[in-house]
Design a protein around this motif. Structure first.
Motif, short mmCIF file in Angstrom:
data_model
loop_
_atom_site.label_atom_id
_atom_site.label_comp_id
_atom_site.label_asym_id
_atom_site.label_seq_id
_atom_site.Cartn_x
_atom_site.Cartn_y
_atom_site.Cartn_z
N PRO A 1 -9.30 -16.03 32.56
CA PRO A 1 -8.70 -14.77 32.97
C PRO A 1 -7.42 -14.39 32.24
O PRO A 1 -7.20 -13.20 31.96
CB PRO A 1 -8.46 -14.95 34.47
N ALA A 2 -6.56 -15.34 31.92
CA ALA A 2 -5.32 -14.99 31.23
C ALA A 2 -5.60 -14.38 29.86
O ALA A 2 -4.96 -13.40 29.44
CB ALA A 2 -4.43 -16.22 31.08
N PHE A 3 -6.57 -14.94 29.16
CA PHE A 3 -6.86 -14.47 27.80
C PHE A 3 -7.64 -13.15 27.81
O PHE A 3 -7.46 -12.32 26.91
CB PHE A 3 -7.59 -15.55 27.02
N THR A 4 -8.47 -12.95 28.82
CA THR A 4 -9.14 -11.65 28.94
C THR A 4 -8.13 -10.59 29.38
O THR A 4 -8.25 -9.42 29.02
CB THR A 4 -10.32 -11.70 29.92
N CYS A 5 -7.10 -10.98 30.14
CA CYS A 5 -6.03 -10.07 30.51
C CYS A 5 -5.28 -9.59 29.27
O CYS A 5 -5.03 -8.38 29.11
CB CYS A 5 -5.06 -10.74 31.47
N VAL A 6 -4.92 -10.51 28.39
CA VAL A 6 -4.23 -10.13 27.15
C VAL A 6 -5.09 -9.16 26.35
O VAL A 6 -4.59 -8.13 25.84
CB VAL A 6 -3.89 -11.37 26.30
N GLN A 7 -6.38 -9.45 26.25
CA GLN A 7 -7.28 -8.57 25.51
C GLN A 7 -7.31 -7.17 26.13
O GLN A 7 -7.30 -6.16 25.42
CB GLN A 7 -8.68 -9.17 25.47
N GLN A 8 -7.31 -7.10 27.46
CA GLN A 8 -7.32 -5.81 28.14
C GLN A 8 -6.02 -5.04 27.89
O GLN A 8 -6.04 -3.82 27.65
CB GLN A 8 -7.53 -5.99 29.64
N LEU A 9 -4.89 -5.73 27.91
CA LEU A 9 -3.61 -5.09 27.64
C LEU A 9 -3.57 -4.53 26.22
O LEU A 9 -3.02 -3.44 25.98
CB LEU A 9 -2.46 -6.08 27.84
N LEU A 10 -4.15 -5.26 25.27
CA LEU A 10 -4.22 -4.77 23.89
C LEU A 10 -5.14 -3.56 23.79
O LEU A 10 -4.82 -2.58 23.12
CB LEU A 10 -4.71 -5.89 22.97
N THR A 11 -6.29 -3.63 24.47
CA THR A 11 -7.24 -2.51 24.45
C THR A 11 -6.61 -1.25 25.03
O THR A 11 -6.82 -0.13 24.52
CB THR A 11 -8.51 -2.88 25.24
N ASP B 1 0.78 -23.76 31.20
CA ASP B 1 0.95 -22.55 32.00
C ASP B 1 0.07 -21.41 31.51
O ASP B 1 0.49 -20.25 31.50
CB ASP B 1 2.42 -22.09 31.99
N PHE B 2 -1.16 -21.73 31.10
CA PHE B 2 -2.00 -20.64 30.61
C PHE B 2 -2.73 -19.91 31.74
O PHE B 2 -3.79 -19.32 31.55
CB PHE B 2 -2.99 -21.10 29.52
N ASP B 3 -2.11 -19.93 32.91
CA ASP B 3 -2.57 -19.11 34.02
C ASP B 3 -1.68 -17.90 34.21
O ASP B 3 -1.78 -17.20 35.22
CB ASP B 3 -2.62 -19.93 35.31
N GLN B 4 -0.78 -17.63 33.25
CA GLN B 4 0.14 -16.52 33.40
C GLN B 4 0.30 -15.76 32.08
O GLN B 4 0.20 -16.31 31.00
CB GLN B 4 1.51 -17.00 33.89
N VAL B 5 0.56 -14.45 32.22
CA VAL B 5 0.81 -13.55 31.10
C VAL B 5 2.00 -12.68 31.48
O VAL B 5 2.10 -12.22 32.62
CB VAL B 5 -0.42 -12.65 30.82
N THR B 6 2.92 -12.46 30.53
CA THR B 6 4.09 -11.63 30.79
C THR B 6 4.09 -10.44 29.84
O THR B 6 3.99 -10.60 28.63
CB THR B 6 5.39 -12.43 30.60
N LEU B 7 4.21 -9.25 30.42
CA LEU B 7 4.24 -8.00 29.67
C LEU B 7 5.66 -7.42 29.74
O LEU B 7 6.19 -7.19 30.83
CB LEU B 7 3.23 -7.00 30.25
N HIS B 8 6.27 -7.20 28.57
CA HIS B 8 7.60 -6.58 28.48
C HIS B 8 7.45 -5.20 27.85
O HIS B 8 6.96 -5.09 26.71
CB HIS B 8 8.54 -7.42 27.62
N THR B 9 7.89 -4.17 28.55
CA THR B 9 7.87 -2.80 27.99
C THR B 9 9.05 -2.01 28.53
O THR B 9 9.29 -1.98 29.74
CB THR B 9 6.58 -2.05 28.38
#
Length: 320
Positions: free
Chosen positions: A130-140, A258-266
């Motif tokens: 899920p963390a890596f699919t989340c990153v992909q979604q944020l990029l998309t 800790d690859f169960d977390q993703v941080t978005l800075h904007t």
């Protein structure tokens, strides 16, 4: 193919929790037999995991008439032999990473797949976490705007006393870089496609087993990747972080810690995403592999893609 009846070649540590139990938890899938060259260990594994058949010879498992799919979980030096043997017998195959001992082996497997239309997938399981699919979604969704750069650092303290076969290039193909970087490079390929340029330098007492690697990739749309791998880092300097920077912000995540977390800075705002990691970490990918083998979905990770990752590793370590 109503039920995938797996034959596992190489029931070692990686199959105890990460992958093995998952085959019996996804729909239309079960483990029929396992193989390990040490027959006593094969028997022990089968009994502990409730598997009815075990072998100490790979050909005996490949000849079992009930087996209809193969999972190769041996060290990399035997991946090619077992994969080609299974493909020759008409089996669909799931192969652990790195897919081969080196890039040449990976391409030979990929060529065989292309020439036979065999169904073969590679265990780059982070693709479905899920963390890596989340990153992909944020990029998309272009949440950080136009992507400019990727900075990756994996610095680990020396642990050569517990390395086992991983530091024997005849078995592993390389050292920790060869063992761990495939996960990271595969995700970069997943997000950004095949790089236009790839170069790097490495050092180590044995150049085939680098302990420090530094490299750069150039992806489409002028995305620059800088990677640093250090496997002899002091304890106080260990780190595992990937930062994707764009015109509107950045995404931070980790591969092994800790690859169960993703941080978005904007724009002065920070948002954290947290996920539950599956108990059997390969289960989401194995579920997709089973669907692919049954003709119900696409291949979640092809050998051709994995071979590109192997090319990148050799270019980053100046071996190609």
């Amino acid at each position: 193919m109503d039920t995938i009846k797996w034959g596992i070649i190489g029931c070692g540590n990686v199959t105890e929790v990460k992958s093995g139990p998952a085959f019996g938890l996804v729909p239309n899938s079960m483990v029929w037999a396992v193989m390990r060259r040490n027959g006593a260990l094969a028997k022990d594994y089968a009994e502990r995991h409730g598997i009815g058949h075990y072998y100490e010879d790979a050909n005996a498992l490949l000849d079992d008439p009930e087996v209809n799919a193969i999972y190769i979980a041996t060290p990399p030096d035997s991946h090619e032999e077992y994969a080609l043997g299974a493909i020759k017998r008409g089996y669909p195959v799931y192969i652990e990473k790195p897919v081969g001992l080196n890039a040449a082996a990976a391409h030979r497997i990929a060529d065989t797949v292309a020439n036979t239309n065999a169904k073969v997938s590679v265990a780059h399981y982070r693709r479905k976490l899920p963390a890596f699919t989340c990153v992909q979604q944020l990029l998309t969704e272009e949440r950080i705007g136009k992507v400019h750069a990727v900075d990756l650092r994996l610095w680990k303290a020396a642990a050569k006393e517990n390395a086992g076969w991983r530091l024997d290039p005849a078995i592993s193909g390389g050292g920790y870089f060869h063992d761990l970087a495939p996960h990271q490079l595969d995700i970069m390929l997943r997000y950004f496609g095949e790089p236009l340029q790839c170069s790097g330098i490495s050092r180590g007492d044995d150049q085939r087993v680098p302990d420090i690697v530094s490299g750069q990739l150039l992806f489409n749309n002028d995305i620059i990747f800088n990677g640093s791998w250090n496997f002899i880092s002091p304890e106080n300097e260990i780190t595992d972080e990937c930062i994707i920077s764009g015109s509107k912000g950045s995404i931070r995540f980790h591969f092994f810690r800790d690859f169960d977390q993703v941080t978005l800075h904007t724009a002065g705002h920070t948002q954290e995403f947290r996920f539950e990691t599956p108990a059997h970490i390969q289960q989401p990918l194995i579920a997709e592999v089973v669907k692919y083998f049954r003709g119900e979905g696409p291949n979640p990770c092809t050998v051709a893609e994995a071979a590109i990752g192997m090319d990148m590793m050799e270019q980053l370590t100046s071996q190609k």
